[in-house]
Design a protein around this motif. Structure first.
Motif, PDB file in Angstrom:
ATOM      1  N   ILE A  99       0.788  -1.170   0.113  1.00 51.57           N
ATOM      2  CA  ILE A  99      -0.127   0.087  -0.014  1.00 51.57           C
ATOM      3  C   ILE A  99       0.622   1.598  -0.186  1.00 51.57           C
ATOM      4  CG2 ILE A  99      -0.250   0.326   2.465  1.00 51.57           C
ATOM      5  CD1 ILE A  99      -2.864   1.479  -0.344  1.00 51.57           C
ATOM      6  N   PHE A 100       1.933   1.527   0.743  1.00 51.05           N
ATOM      7  CA  PHE A 100       2.953   2.337   0.762  1.00 51.05           C
ATOM      8  C   PHE A 100       4.182   2.538  -0.160  1.00 51.05           C
ATOM      9  CE2 PHE A 100       1.567   1.391   5.299  1.00 51.05           C
ATOM     10  CZ  PHE A 100       0.776   2.510   5.013  1.00 51.05           C
ATOM     11  N   GLY A 101       4.255   1.964  -1.284  1.00 47.03           N
ATOM     12  CA  GLY A 101       4.938   1.437  -1.952  1.00 47.03           C
ATOM     13  C   GLY A 101       6.478   1.081  -1.410  1.00 47.03           C
ATOM     14  N   ALA A 196      -9.874   4.658  -0.577  1.00 51.37           N
ATOM     15  CA  ALA A 196      -8.520   5.081  -1.341  1.00 51.37           C
ATOM     16  C   ALA A 196      -8.861   5.415  -2.751  1.00 51.37           C
ATOM     17  CB  ALA A 196      -7.556   3.914  -1.292  1.00 51.37           C
ATOM     18  N   SER A 197      -9.425   3.980  -3.683  1.00 50.60           N
ATOM     19  CA  SER A 197     -10.259   3.514  -5.040  1.00 50.60           C
ATOM     20  C   SER A 197     -11.555   3.428  -4.774  1.00 50.60           C
ATOM     21  CB  SER A 197      -8.403   3.253  -5.406  1.00 50.60           C
ATOM     22  OG  SER A 197      -8.316   1.921  -4.871  1.00 50.60           O
ATOM     23  N   GLY A 198     -12.340   3.236  -6.153  1.00 49.75           N
ATOM     24  CA  GLY A 198     -13.069   2.261  -6.005  1.00 49.75           C
ATOM     25  C   GLY A 198     -14.277   2.771  -4.954  1.00 49.75           C
ATOM     26  N   ASP A 228      -9.683   3.649   3.855  1.00 50.60           N
ATOM     27  CA  ASP A 228     -10.553   2.143   3.339  1.00 50.60           C
ATOM     28  C   ASP A 228     -10.057   1.966   1.968  1.00 50.60           C
ATOM     29  OD1 ASP A 228     -11.998  -0.220   3.414  1.00 50.60           O
ATOM     30  OD2 ASP A 228     -13.538   0.777   3.698  1.00 50.60           O
ATOM     31  N   CYS A 229      -9.020   0.666   2.531  1.00 48.79           N
ATOM     32  CA  CYS A 229      -7.949   0.392   1.186  1.00 48.79           C
ATOM     33  C   CYS A 229      -9.066  -1.065   0.995  1.00 48.79           C
ATOM     34  CB  CYS A 229      -7.119   0.536   1.049  1.00 48.79           C
ATOM     35  SG  CYS A 229      -6.389   0.156  -0.585  1.00 48.79           S
ATOM     36  N   ALA A 230     -10.130  -1.140   0.315  1.00 47.12           N
ATOM     37  CA  ALA A 230     -10.639  -2.640  -0.208  1.00 47.12           C
ATOM     38  C   ALA A 230     -10.643  -3.001  -1.684  1.00 47.12           C
ATOM     39  CB  ALA A 230     -12.248  -3.310   0.310  1.00 47.12           C
ATOM     40  N   TYR A 231     -10.120  -2.360  -2.856  1.00 45.49           N
ATOM     41  CA  TYR A 231     -10.330  -2.535  -4.265  1.00 45.49           C
ATOM     42  C   TYR A 231      -8.478  -1.690  -4.639  1.00 45.49           C
ATOM     43  CZ  TYR A 231     -15.035  -2.156  -3.002  1.00 45.49           C
ATOM     44  OH  TYR A 231     -16.446  -2.907  -2.482  1.00 45.49           O
ATOM     45  N   GLN A 232      -7.770  -2.233  -3.604  1.00 48.66           N
ATOM     46  CA  GLN A 232      -6.142  -1.848  -4.557  1.00 48.66           C
ATOM     47  C   GLN A 232      -6.539  -2.575  -5.942  1.00 48.66           C
ATOM     48  OE1 GLN A 232      -3.276  -1.713  -2.397  1.00 48.66           O
ATOM     49  NE2 GLN A 232      -1.541  -0.762  -3.419  1.00 48.66           N
ATOM     50  N   GLY A 233      -5.877  -2.291  -6.994  1.00 48.12           N
ATOM     51  CA  GLY A 233      -6.007  -3.114  -8.527  1.00 48.12           C
ATOM     52  C   GLY A 233      -6.654  -3.394  -8.877  1.00 48.12           C
ATOM     53  N   PHE A 234      -8.226  -3.024  -8.701  1.00 53.97           N
ATOM     54  CA  PHE A 234      -9.246  -2.601  -9.231  1.00 53.97           C
ATOM     55  C   PHE A 234     -10.191  -1.754 -10.289  1.00 53.97           C
ATOM     56  CE2 PHE A 234     -10.308  -6.569  -6.729  1.00 53.97           C
ATOM     57  CZ  PHE A 234     -11.677  -6.943  -7.540  1.00 53.97           C
ATOM     58  N   MET A 236      -7.408   1.322 -11.389  1.00 57.05           N
ATOM     59  CA  MET A 236      -6.357   1.243 -12.669  1.00 57.05           C
ATOM     60  C   MET A 236      -5.333   0.094 -12.359  1.00 57.05           C
ATOM     61  SD  MET A 236      -5.904   5.386 -12.488  1.00 57.05           S
ATOM     62  CE  MET A 236      -6.478   5.700 -11.320  1.00 57.05           C
ATOM     63  N   ASN A 237      -4.780   0.387 -11.113  1.00 56.15           N
ATOM     64  CA  ASN A 237      -3.338  -0.934 -11.242  1.00 56.15           C
ATOM     65  C   ASN A 237      -2.949  -0.501 -10.012  1.00 56.15           C
ATOM     66  OD1 ASN A 237      -0.934   1.215 -10.833  1.00 56.15           O
ATOM     67  ND2 ASN A 237      -1.664   1.572 -13.373  1.00 56.15           N
ATOM     68  N   MET A 238      -2.467  -1.582  -9.069  1.00 58.06           N
ATOM     69  CA  MET A 238      -1.776  -1.138  -7.529  1.00 58.06           C
ATOM     70  C   MET A 238      -1.103  -0.281  -7.229  1.00 58.06           C
ATOM     71  SD  MET A 238      -3.330  -4.350  -6.475  1.00 58.06           S
ATOM     72  CE  MET A 238      -2.666  -5.047  -4.871  1.00 58.06           C
ATOM     73  N   ASP A 239      -0.416   0.187  -7.864  1.00 59.97           N
ATOM     74  CA  ASP A 239       0.201   1.551  -7.750  1.00 59.97           C
ATOM     75  C   ASP A 239      -0.383   2.590  -7.894  1.00 59.97           C
ATOM     76  OD1 ASP A 239       2.848   0.393  -7.062  1.00 59.97           O
ATOM     77  OD2 ASP A 239       3.131   0.468  -8.685  1.00 59.97           O
ATOM     78  N   ALA A 240      -1.272   2.615  -8.733  1.00 60.68           N
ATOM     79  CA  ALA A 240      -1.954   4.187  -9.079  1.00 60.68           C
ATOM     80  C   ALA A 240      -2.974   3.863  -8.001  1.00 60.68           C
ATOM     81  CB  ALA A 240      -3.011   4.135 -10.624  1.00 60.68           C
ATOM     82  N   ASP A 241      -3.738   3.051  -7.468  1.00 55.61           N
ATOM     83  CA  ASP A 241      -5.094   3.130  -6.868  1.00 55.61           C
ATOM     84  C   ASP A 241      -4.533   2.786  -5.421  1.00 55.61           C
ATOM     85  OD1 ASP A 241      -6.338   2.470  -8.813  1.00 55.61           O
ATOM     86  OD2 ASP A 241      -7.283   0.098  -8.146  1.00 55.61           O
TER      87      ASP A 241
END
Length: 280
Positions: A99-101, A196-198, A228-234, A236-241
């Protein structure tokens, strides 16, 4: 004497001590799932949970998950010993990197504390309890609308809740000015739950430029972000989300992040998640 006798009589009648507990109301999405299972039509379509499915509508296990499980099965050195109270250390370390890189300054500076939790719901609830016990502000702002379970987590922790504008029904888009106005009027130090995304349930996310404006305003008001990060990667991609989270972490400020692997890796029944606290 009569009251004691009546109590004994009641016990002998076999009445339950929990007889007065009301039945909980059905949750609509579970009712939809039950209706789907009972529907005999070959043309039925599952409109319940958003989960991976094959073309035949069967549960799909990702190849990466299948391979990982096979590695575990073949590892004869693996055991079922108790884990540390914060969970599996390697899992926590990799969750933070995801999540943080991998090159996150917060990780390199040892400013991130991560604990293994029961999916996103458990992560949010533990985060809410942590804030209720250790943070000086007890008001949390939720987007309007938000995921139906979000209020339950914070109410159970004893936190007060307010809302900020998010969805604009006139444009079917983000009410960005309304959001900024509400956050700008929030008390200094208030907690703000951000997705965070979605975004659930609207699917509408701020742009990178809008996120930057949100970040600047929240840091100016000393508001505490809880992602709340439940859709990382859904989306755009893992980094963009993960960009919104990383923007807040890069400025050296503090935040909380709840991660769920139910959607990201299709691990719905495994209840896999993590909570991270980023400090100054």
């Amino acid at each position: 004497m009569e009251s004691k006798n009546s109590e004994k009589a009641k016990e002998s009648d076999g009445d339950s001590a929990f007889e007065q507990v009301a039945r909980a109301a059905d949750i609509p999405i579970y009712a939809v799932m039950a209706a789907f299972r009972e529907d005999p039509s070959p043309m039925k379509l599952n409109l319940g949970f958003g989960v991976y499915r094959t073309e035949e509508g069967k549960p799909l296990l990702l190849n990466a998950v299948r391979q990982a499980e096979q590695l575990l099965v073949n590892d004869l050195s693996a055991d079922k010993e108790y884990l540390p109270i914060t969970g599996l250390p390697e899992f926590n370390k990799l969750s933070a990197k995801l999540i943080f890189g991998a090159d996150s300054p917060a990780i390199k500076e040892n400013r991130v504390s991560t604990v293994q939790c029961l999916s996103g719901s458990g992560s949010l609830r533990i985060g809410a309890d942590f804030l209720a016990k250790h943070y000086y502000q007890h008001t949390v702002y939720l987007s309007q609308p938000t995921y139906g379970n979000h209020p339950n987590f914070f109410a159970a922790a004893g936190l007060a809740m307010k809302t900020y504008h998010y969805y604009d029904p006139k444009t079917n888009g983000l009410d960005f000015q309304g959001m900024l106005q509400d956050l700008g009027a929030a008390a200094s130090g208030a907690i703000v739950l951000l997705q965070a995304s979605g975004h659930n349930p609207t699917g509408i996310d701020p742009t990178a430029q809008q996120w930057e404006q949100i970040r600047q305003l929240m840091r100016l008001k000393r508001l505490l972000p809880f992602f709340d990060c439940a859709y990382q990667g859904f989306v755009m991609n893992m980094d963009a989300d993960a960009l919104p989270v990383r923007m807040f972490v890069a400025d050296g400020g503090e935040c909380l992040v709840a991660q769920s692997y139910s959607k990201t890796m299709g691990l719905y029944g495994e209840r896999v998640g993590a909570l991270s606290v980023v400090r100054h």
